[in-house]
Design a protein around this motif. Structure first.
Motif, PDB file in Angstrom:
ATOM      1  N   TYR A  30      27.082  23.870  57.133  1.00 16.87           N
ATOM      2  CA  TYR A  30      27.504  22.959  57.567  1.00 16.87           C
ATOM      3  C   TYR A  30      25.758  23.179  58.307  1.00 16.87           C
ATOM      4  N   TYR A  40      27.071  21.242  49.739  1.00 15.72           N
ATOM      5  CA  TYR A  40      27.255  22.861  49.982  1.00 15.72           C
ATOM      6  C   TYR A  40      26.041  23.694  49.089  1.00 15.72           C
ATOM      7  N   LEU A  57      32.351  23.451  62.981  1.00 14.82           N
ATOM      8  CA  LEU A  57      32.228  24.864  61.525  1.00 14.82           C
ATOM      9  C   LEU A  57      33.789  24.114  61.447  1.00 14.82           C
ATOM     10  N   ASN A  71      28.095  18.003  60.548  1.00 12.72           N
ATOM     11  CA  ASN A  71      29.437  19.285  60.759  1.00 12.72           C
ATOM     12  C   ASN A  71      30.645  18.486  60.958  1.00 12.72           C
ATOM     13  N   LEU A 122      26.275  30.712  57.684  1.00 14.37           N
ATOM     14  CA  LEU A 122      26.860  30.211  56.823  1.00 14.37           C
ATOM     15  C   LEU A 122      27.354  31.395  56.066  1.00 14.37           C
ATOM     16  N   GLY A 160      24.399  25.319  61.447  1.00 12.48           N
ATOM     17  CA  GLY A 160      24.553  26.822  61.988  1.00 12.48           C
ATOM     18  C   GLY A 160      24.296  26.395  63.243  1.00 12.48           C
ATOM     19  N   ARG A 166      36.335  27.805  57.089  1.00 11.06           N
ATOM     20  CA  ARG A 166      35.730  28.931  56.373  1.00 11.06           C
ATOM     21  C   ARG A 166      36.304  29.226  55.255  1.00 11.06           C
TER      22      ARG A 166
END
Length: 397
Positions: free
Chosen positions: A176, A355, A24, A275, A385, A178, A27
């Motif tokens: 992504y 997304y 991940l 990811n 997320l 988690g 951001r």
């Protein structure tokens, strides 16, 4: 301008070690997250399923709304089944929920002769009968989840935490997988799956057997530290102990693993590959709205391929190129995924949105200068997320 805690143009690379371990890498927000999840976590993290149920009077199956705390979903379902006098294997749930949270989910199981309206196990679970069905709903019944999370400010005021949360309203977040997908006790399930796929059974044994879990007994911790070689571990019935004793016979190892365990580990590997794919996609500067050659457009939203285990990849173009690039550091390629070692489960490929958008996001200050945020996510998406934009480990102390 988005303000001090607003979203900047583009994406920022995460510096959180857990993010980087699990792929991940990006951001929306830059800088240190302004808050952490308030303790105790099980009272500050609440998840409620949003199902579409079809109930039928007189059906032979009972549907219960079950609230649990400090229990894995499967354990809660089995506990309810035992209280009702039903075979625990016949309990069906729509999704797995965080153990360290208070959760509300729906469980379907054969009705006992006189099903009670309410079943309670103080401090652990509470269930209420909501109706009957002619058959248990399939997993597709779940539309998503509603999350309510209490945050404590760390590097900001309460008002600034609210502003940071509100800046995420309507935001397109990279979809992504988690942290929970990779193990709530120790996030290395994907590495176990990778070791299985590569046939590196010494590595697999280290990932599976090493490093005691935080909640294990001292005796089990000693056994894990010795890879179950000491005499006190010989009577253990954990499948890990069997693997440890017979890891010297590599050809036998896949047969020793419970099939469900191997499937979880390989599914975590699939999630990790996705990811990495998504992070590479962002690193190349592609918009989340942009459909790349080899991706699909579903409902106006790009969907990326998640390669299967034991199946050929059914796409090409830049999507296939990105997947090959994502796999290269792992020491595998698409051909290795298509032809896994004998004895491993086959997992189908699928498509995942690149997304997701949190719906109905709300944030407000509550007594004690804490901030309560609430939002909904479609099924398959993780509260991580949203939460990783506002808070991250370590928790407040």
């Amino acid at each position: 301008m988005w303000g001090r805690w607003g979203i900047r143009a583009g994406f920022c690379r995460s510096s959180n070690p857990l993010d980087l371990l699990l792929g991940l890498e990006y951001r929306l927000r830059c800088g240190r997250p302004p808050a952490c999840v308030a303790r105790p976590r099980e009272r500050s993290f609440i998840v409620a399923e949003l199902p579409e149920l079809t109930l039928e009077p007189g059906g032979r199956y009972c549907v219960y709304a079950l609230a649990k705390r400090g229990l894995p979903s499967l354990d809660a379902a089995r506990l309810l089944a035992r209280r009702l006098g039903v075979n625990p294997r016949q309990a069906s749930i729509a999704g797995l929920k965080d153990t360290e949270a208070t959760t509300l989910q729906y469980i379907c199981l054969p009705c006992p002769r006189e099903p009670p309206a309410i079943v309670a196990v103080p401090g652990r679970l509470w269930a209420r009968l909501v109706g009957r069905a002619s058959r248990c709903p399939r997993r597709g019944v779940l539309r998503g989840n509603r999350f309510t999370i209490v945050l404590e400010p760390v590097s900001a005021s309460c008002r600034e935490v609210v502003e940071a949360a509100e800046a995420l309203r309507g935001a397109k977040l990279p979809a992504y997988y988690g942290y929970q997908r990779f193990g709530t006790r120790r996030p290395n399930t994907h590495l176990q799956g990778l070791a299985l796929l590569r046939g590196d059974l010494a590595w697999y044994a280290r990932e599976l057997l090493g490093s005691p879990y935080p909640d294990e007994s001292p005796a089990t911790a000693r056994c894990r530290a010795s890879l179950w070689r000491s005499e006190e571990c010989q009577g253990s019935r954990l499948y890990e102990a069997t693997v440890a004793r017979r890891a010297a016979s590599p050809a036998d190892l896949p047969a020793l693993l419970p099939r469900g365990v191997a499937e979880i580990q390989l599914a975590a590997l699939q999630a990790y590959i996705f990811n990495r794919y998504l992070s590479l996609r962002l690193a190349r500067g592609h918009s989340l709205d942009e459909k790349l050659p080899g991706e699909r457009l579903v409902g106006g939203r790009p969907h990326a391929p998640v390669p299967g285990i034991g199946y050929r990849l059914g796409t090409g173009g830049e999507a296939a190129e990105l997947l090959e690039e994502a796999l290269e550091p792992l020491g595998i390629g698409l051909e290795d995924l298509a032809e896994p070692p004998p004895g491993l489960p086959r997992l189908r490929p699928y498509w995942r949105p690149v997304y997701t958008v949190p719906e109905g996001l709300e944030a407000r200050i509550i007594p004690g200068c804490r901030v309560a945020i609430a939002f909904s996510l479609e099924k398959g998406m993780y509260a991580t997320l949203v939460l990783r934009e506002l808070a991250e480990p370590p928790e407040c102390v």
